[in-house]
Design a protein around this motif. Structure first.
Motif, PDB file in Angstrom:
ATOM      1  N   ASP A 242       0.825  -1.209   0.000  1.00 13.41           N
ATOM      2  CA  ASP A 242       0.000   0.000   0.000  1.00 13.41           C
ATOM      3  C   ASP A 242       0.860   1.261   0.000  1.00 13.41           C
ATOM      4  O   ASP A 242       0.590   2.213  -0.740  1.00 13.41           O
ATOM      5  CB  ASP A 242      -0.926  -0.008   1.216  1.00 13.41           C
ATOM      6  N   HIS A 257      -6.788   6.255  -9.564  1.00 14.22           N
ATOM      7  CA  HIS A 257      -7.698   5.157  -9.241  1.00 14.22           C
ATOM      8  C   HIS A 257      -6.977   4.005  -8.539  1.00 14.22           C
ATOM      9  O   HIS A 257      -7.622   3.189  -7.867  1.00 14.22           O
ATOM     10  CB  HIS A 257      -8.370   4.640 -10.518  1.00 14.22           C
ATOM     11  N   THR A 260      -7.361   4.692  -4.717  1.00 16.63           N
ATOM     12  CA  THR A 260      -8.673   5.113  -4.218  1.00 16.63           C
ATOM     13  C   THR A 260      -9.064   4.367  -2.960  1.00 16.63           C
ATOM     14  O   THR A 260      -9.654   4.943  -2.032  1.00 16.63           O
ATOM     15  CB  THR A 260      -9.737   4.902  -5.310  1.00 16.63           C
ATOM     16  N   ASP A 261      -8.736   3.070  -2.865  1.00 18.00           N
ATOM     17  CA  ASP A 261      -9.113   2.276  -1.693  1.00 18.00           C
ATOM     18  C   ASP A 261      -8.340   2.678  -0.445  1.00 18.00           C
ATOM     19  O   ASP A 261      -8.773   2.388   0.680  1.00 18.00           O
ATOM     20  CB  ASP A 261      -8.873   0.797  -1.976  1.00 18.00           C
ATOM     21  N   LEU A 262      -7.217   3.372  -0.595  1.00 19.03           N
ATOM     22  CA  LEU A 262      -6.392   3.770   0.551  1.00 19.03           C
ATOM     23  C   LEU A 262      -6.748   5.155   1.076  1.00 19.03           C
ATOM     24  O   LEU A 262      -6.324   5.517   2.181  1.00 19.03           O
ATOM     25  CB  LEU A 262      -4.904   3.755   0.164  1.00 19.03           C
ATOM     26  N   THR A 265      -8.517   5.631   4.705  1.00 21.88           N
ATOM     27  CA  THR A 265      -7.587   5.428   5.819  1.00 21.88           C
ATOM     28  C   THR A 265      -6.618   6.585   5.934  1.00 21.88           C
ATOM     29  O   THR A 265      -6.337   7.085   7.040  1.00 21.88           O
ATOM     30  CB  THR A 265      -6.820   4.113   5.622  1.00 21.88           C
ATOM     31  N   ASN A 296     -16.131  10.631  -0.008  1.00 20.74           N
ATOM     32  CA  ASN A 296     -16.229   9.679  -1.134  1.00 20.74           C
ATOM     33  C   ASN A 296     -16.831  10.325  -2.385  1.00 20.74           C
ATOM     34  O   ASN A 296     -17.642   9.722  -3.095  1.00 20.74           O
ATOM     35  CB  ASN A 296     -17.053   8.447  -0.732  1.00 20.74           C
TER      36      ASN A 296
END
Length: 462
Positions: A242, A257, A260-262, A265, A296
């Motif tokens: 990560d 992109h 994006t999931d990080l 956090t 988001n």
């Protein structure tokens, strides 16, 4: 306010505190937005906090009161004389017989706050529909947000909020409860910005978060997730892969992109102050990180609300991610530095070594290796003269001595290969023996004959 706060934080002790609520602030329309409302709130806070001090001389007030009383008495006598001169003695009773004159002991309508004893209060607060202008006004007055309703008001379409300011001087109660409540409210607000508060204006959201970040962190009430993050906790939240992705995006080697999931956090760590007090992003970078990572949102919605082109928004976002990536790697590097001997640990280790006295600082292997190198060096330099006398004079040991110096061996081996037998001949360093003649052989024979006779005589005597 007491019931709502006690329910939200599960702390019934807050209801035991006394407080005052500001419901309305009335300012004339011609002087609005000129600081009168802020000044009124500040004076009210100083009054309830016991900070109002009178600078007037109490003797002057008594003198003025005496003069007023004299003037009132003179006025009454004049009125009585006028009535007597007119010769009118009204016989009517009731309101017609009442004389309109100033009363002596009438209480004043308004008094200076310095002459009024303030009640003992622990806090002063207010409740209103949250807007950007009202939040800035009450924030300038020193208020801190403790509650924000998740559902909107049906009439105004706004979220109801409660802001409170502590009064530690008059109450004598430690005001750390307010900072602990604010830190807990900030943590919950960050979690809810992606849900019920997703449609909140980005300017209003970042204004609320930045105001909450100014409070102190109370470790004993804020839980373990307070203060600067450590390498162990960071490793639990972010894997090395990560962190590598964040680094690649910060260096413009991948698309946004990919990270994006990080972002949730990362944004949560930043807005809770886990990167340290010295780590700060600009206002635009914080707003973009709040919109993408906390609420988001997509880049298109942010460009419309902020009024910036999409390429500029992505450029500012890239700079923010790069700063955060560097801060994370610094946390890991600090952990590695702590594992090395340095500072106090190094001094303690040095003191332990000094207490050992005459103990050699080298290991046994290092000492033996150094002694062997010294012996070989002396042997090469001085040859057999460097050997101890007990070894040099022992023929049984010297027959196994390897002849030749290092230079002679290098000359013998240099430029050619060793044969299959493994033998190499070099020039001897000893003097050549003289040739043996016939006289030498006869002398040796006579010596052997004498030795045999002496042995026979000794055996006969025995």
């Amino acid at each position: 306010i007491p019931w709502t706060i006690a329910q939200q934080f599960g702390d019934s002790k807050f209801a035991q505190l006394s407080g005052a609520r500001i419901v309305r602030i009335a300012v004339h329309p011609s002087v609005q937005s000129m600081g009168y409302g802020s000044r009124a709130v500040e004076l009210l806070y100083r009054f309830y906090n016991g900070e109002m001090v009178s600078l007037d001389n109490p003797g002057d007030d008594e003198g003025s009161e005496d003069e007023d009383s004299k003037g009132e008495d003179d006025g009454e006598t004049e009125d009585d004389s006028d009535d007597d001169n007119n010769g009118k003695s009204p016989k009517a009773s009731g309101i017609r017989a009442e004389k309109l004159a100033p009363r002596k002991e009438l209480p004043p309508l308004l008094l200076p706050l310095t002459e009024v004893e303030a009640p003992r209060l622990d806090w002063i607060g207010t409740s209103f529909g949250l807007t950007l202008s009202l939040h800035k006004f009450w924030s300038r007055a020193g208020m801190q947000m403790l509650y924000l309703r998740q559902t909107k008001n049906e009439l105004t379409g706004e979220h109801s909020s409660i802001m409170v300011r502590a009064l530690p001087r008059t109450s004598g109660v430690n005001d750390t409860w307010l900072d602990a409540f604010v830190n807990d409210t900030r943590r919950r607000l960050i979690a809810l910005l992606g849900g019920p508060f997703r449609d909140m204006s980005i300017r209003l959201a970042i204004s609320v978060l930045e105001k909450m970040s100014e409070t102190k962190t109370i470790a004993d009430r804020s839980g373990n997730a307070s203060g600067k993050i450590g390498a162990d906790e960071l490793g639990f939240l972010m894997t090395p892969h990560d962190m590598k992705r964040l680094e690649l995006y910060g260096r413009n080697l991948c698309d946004h992109h990919l990270v994006t999931d990080l972002l949730p956090t990362v944004a949560r760590l930043y807005f809770t102050g886990r990167f340290g007090e010295d780590f700060k992003l600009s206002s635009v970078q914080s707003a973009i990180l709040c919109g993408i990572g906390v609420q988001n949102r997509d880049v298109d919605s942010l460009t419309k609300e902020l009024g910036l082109p999409s390429n500029q928004v992505l450029a500012m976002f890239n700079k923010a991610v790069r700063k955060i990536s560097i801060a994370m790697y610094n946390v890991v590097e600090d952990k590695e530095k702590e594992s090395l001997l340095g500072g106090e640990q190094r001094l303690k280790a040095q003191e332990a070594v000094d207490r050992m006295g005459d103990v050699a600082s080298k290991t046994l292997e290092e000492d033996a290796k150094e002694a062997a190198e010294d012996a070989i060096r002396q042997l090469n330099n001085y040859g057999e003269k460097a050997l101890p006398p007990e070894i040099a004079h022992d023929a049984s040991l010297m027959q196994y001595a390897i002849k030749g110096s290092d230079a002679q061996w290098d000359n013998a081996l240099g430029g050619r290969e060793v044969t299959e037998t493994g033998t190499v001949s070099i020039r001897s360093v000893r003097d050549k023996r003289k040739s043996v003649d016939v006289e030498d052989v006869e002398k040796e024979g006579k010596m052997e004959h004498r030795n045999k006779k002496t042995k026979k005589k000794k055996s006969r005597r025995q």
